[in-house]
Design a protein around this motif. Structure first.
Motif, mmCIF file in Angstrom:
data_model
loop_
_atom_site.group_PDB
_atom_site.id
_atom_site.type_symbol
_atom_site.label_atom_id
_atom_site.label_comp_id
_atom_site.label_asym_id
_atom_site.label_seq_id
_atom_site.Cartn_x
_atom_site.Cartn_y
_atom_site.Cartn_z
ATOM 1 N N PRO A 294 0.800 -1.231 0.000
ATOM 2 C CA PRO A 294 0.000 0.000 0.000
ATOM 3 C C PRO A 294 0.833 1.281 0.000
ATOM 4 N N VAL B 41 -6.093 -6.843 -3.893
ATOM 5 C CA VAL B 41 -5.919 -5.642 -3.088
ATOM 6 C C VAL B 41 -7.183 -5.488 -2.250
ATOM 7 N N ASP C 181 -7.599 -0.821 1.053
ATOM 8 C CA ASP C 181 -6.456 -0.327 0.274
ATOM 9 C C ASP C 181 -6.929 0.337 -1.013
ATOM 10 N N ASP D 25 -8.132 3.758 -0.030
ATOM 11 C CA ASP D 25 -6.992 4.643 0.245
ATOM 12 C C ASP D 25 -6.304 5.092 -1.039
#
Length: 121
Positions: A22, A55, A59, A62
């Protein structure tokens, strides 16, 4: 996570591979934006089919927030993923809601079409 930036005709190709990290992914957004500015392009094709794992939804959220903060609508993104990674459109929806045009897809033709480019032969 390995991220390579490759200048192409009319766009920037970003190849992402290995295990998803990340922090590395978020930090790469600044590099991508700077390279787009240097090249004078506003289209990015991210080939994430080489990522070794899914993912997480958090994440993806974000990443969408980081894209909106660092790129805004100045850059249009198409993100190529493996079909099994299309479990959610969280990244696409969150970024689009923040004004960054993004498409996540497993189709090369759809990705290039979204960018307004002809796919390679």
């Amino acid at each position: 996570m390995d991220i390579r930036l490759l200048p192409m005709e009319g766009h920037l190709l970003v190849e992402a591979g290995g295990s998803f990290e990340p922090v590395t992914a978020r930090e790469s957004i600044g590099r991508i934006r700077a390279e787009c500015a240097r090249l004078g392009v506003n289209r990015v094709l991210v080939d994430a089919r080489g990522l070794g794992e899914n993912v997480s939804i958090s994440d993806r959220f974000d990443l969408a927030r980081a894209l909106a903060e660092r790129c805004t609508a100045a850059v249009r993104f198409a993100i190529l993923v493996q079909q099994d990674q299309l479990v959610t459109k969280t990244l696409e929806d969150s970024a689009t809601n923040r004004g960054v045009p993004i498409l996540t897809t497993a189709s090369i033709a759809e990705a290039y079409g979204f960018l307004g480019l002809s796919p390679p032969a």
